[in-house]
Design a protein around this motif. Structure first.
Motif, mmCIF file in Angstrom:
data_model
loop_
_atom_site.group_PDB
_atom_site.id
_atom_site.type_symbol
_atom_site.label_atom_id
_atom_site.label_comp_id
_atom_site.label_asym_id
_atom_site.label_seq_id
_atom_site.Cartn_x
_atom_site.Cartn_y
_atom_site.Cartn_z
ATOM 1 N N SER A 148 0.716 -0.732 0.226
ATOM 2 C CA SER A 148 0.049 -0.027 0.082
ATOM 3 C C SER A 148 0.821 1.881 -0.156
ATOM 4 C CB SER A 148 -0.744 -0.348 1.448
ATOM 5 O OG SER A 148 -0.480 0.003 2.487
ATOM 6 N N GLU A 152 -2.807 7.235 -4.232
ATOM 7 C CA GLU A 152 -2.258 6.459 -2.873
ATOM 8 C C GLU A 152 -3.118 5.303 -2.868
ATOM 9 O OE1 GLU A 152 -2.682 7.102 2.484
ATOM 10 O OE2 GLU A 152 -2.924 8.627 0.719
ATOM 11 N N THR A 153 -3.140 4.352 -2.751
ATOM 12 C CA THR A 153 -3.598 2.596 -2.690
ATOM 13 C C THR A 153 -3.525 1.895 -2.321
ATOM 14 O OG1 THR A 153 -1.878 1.860 -3.781
ATOM 15 C CG2 THR A 153 -3.467 2.335 -5.507
ATOM 16 N N ASP A 154 -4.459 1.305 -1.507
ATOM 17 C CA ASP A 154 -4.286 0.365 0.491
ATOM 18 C C ASP A 154 -4.455 -0.948 -0.186
ATOM 19 O OD1 ASP A 154 -4.225 -0.327 2.480
ATOM 20 O OD2 ASP A 154 -6.285 0.660 2.991
ATOM 21 N N LYS A 155 -3.639 -2.165 -0.061
ATOM 22 C CA LYS A 155 -4.139 -3.737 -1.345
ATOM 23 C C LYS A 155 -4.765 -2.519 -2.767
ATOM 24 C CE LYS A 155 -2.323 -5.358 2.830
ATOM 25 N NZ LYS A 155 -1.787 -6.208 3.335
ATOM 26 N N VAL A 172 -7.197 5.069 -2.111
ATOM 27 C CA VAL A 172 -8.031 5.731 -1.292
ATOM 28 C C VAL A 172 -7.940 6.750 -1.990
ATOM 29 C CG1 VAL A 172 -8.073 3.424 -0.262
ATOM 30 C CG2 VAL A 172 -5.773 5.232 -0.184
ATOM 31 N N ARG A 204 5.716 4.832 0.770
ATOM 32 C CA ARG A 204 4.649 4.930 1.771
ATOM 33 C C ARG A 204 4.613 6.098 2.349
ATOM 34 N NH1 ARG A 204 2.189 0.752 3.545
ATOM 35 N NH2 ARG A 204 0.920 1.512 5.797
#
Length: 157
Positions: free
Chosen positions: A8, A43-46, A50, A138
């Motif tokens: 992420s 921005e990503t989360d798995k 997001v 990150r």
């Protein structure tokens, strides 16, 4: 910095460093600072998006891909991993070039810090070094309207 952090995080098509100065809170010497600027980001989360954004500064950087990390090391060697009590985490932190004291992101990016320009005159005092391409990180992205003017107003190296 932990490569597992790539699960992420944040990606940006272009980036650069904004170079400024601050006064060390420990020895009171002038010391250089460097803010990692991105032109836009996802921005990503798995794998889920997001957040999307335009120009931003990255704070509390826990991971950078090797190309971006090498670029930062080459231009801002005082920016290196450290753990701070204020943040409770390990991230790419500023270190005073005179005494070695950590200059935490909370203070460097505060209203009294070098990355809070009030007008184009203040912004033009920051030096901009363009990065060689995209980056993966990150980190937290902080946005303000002036960040879209970086490439037009800041002096270039």
């Amino acid at each position: 910095m932990n490569p597992a952090s790539r699960d992420s995080g944040l990606s940006a098509p272009a980036y650069g460093l904004l170079l400024g100065h601050t006064r060390c809170h420990y020895c009171y010497s002038q010391t250089p600072t460097a803010a990692l600027w991105v032109s836009s980001f996802v921005e990503t989360d798995k794998e889920d998006v997001v957040d999307l954004g335009d120009g931003a500064l990255l704070h509390y950087i826990e991971y950078l891909d090797e190309g971006a990390a090498a670029f930062v090391r080459g231009h801002a060697p005082w920016l290196r991993p450290a753990s701070t009590r204020t943040s409770g985490q390990t991230y790419l932190a500023h270190h005073c070039t005179t005494c070695g004291a950590i200059q935490g992101d909370h203070f460097v990016f505060s209203p009294d810090g070098p990355y809070w320009p009030q007008d184009n005159g203040d912004l033009s005092r920051l030096r901009f070094i363009e990065g060689p391409g995209a980056l993966i990180a990150r980190a937290s992205a902080g946005q303000s309207a002036w960040m879209d003017r970086v490439t037009h107003v800041c002096s270039r190296e």
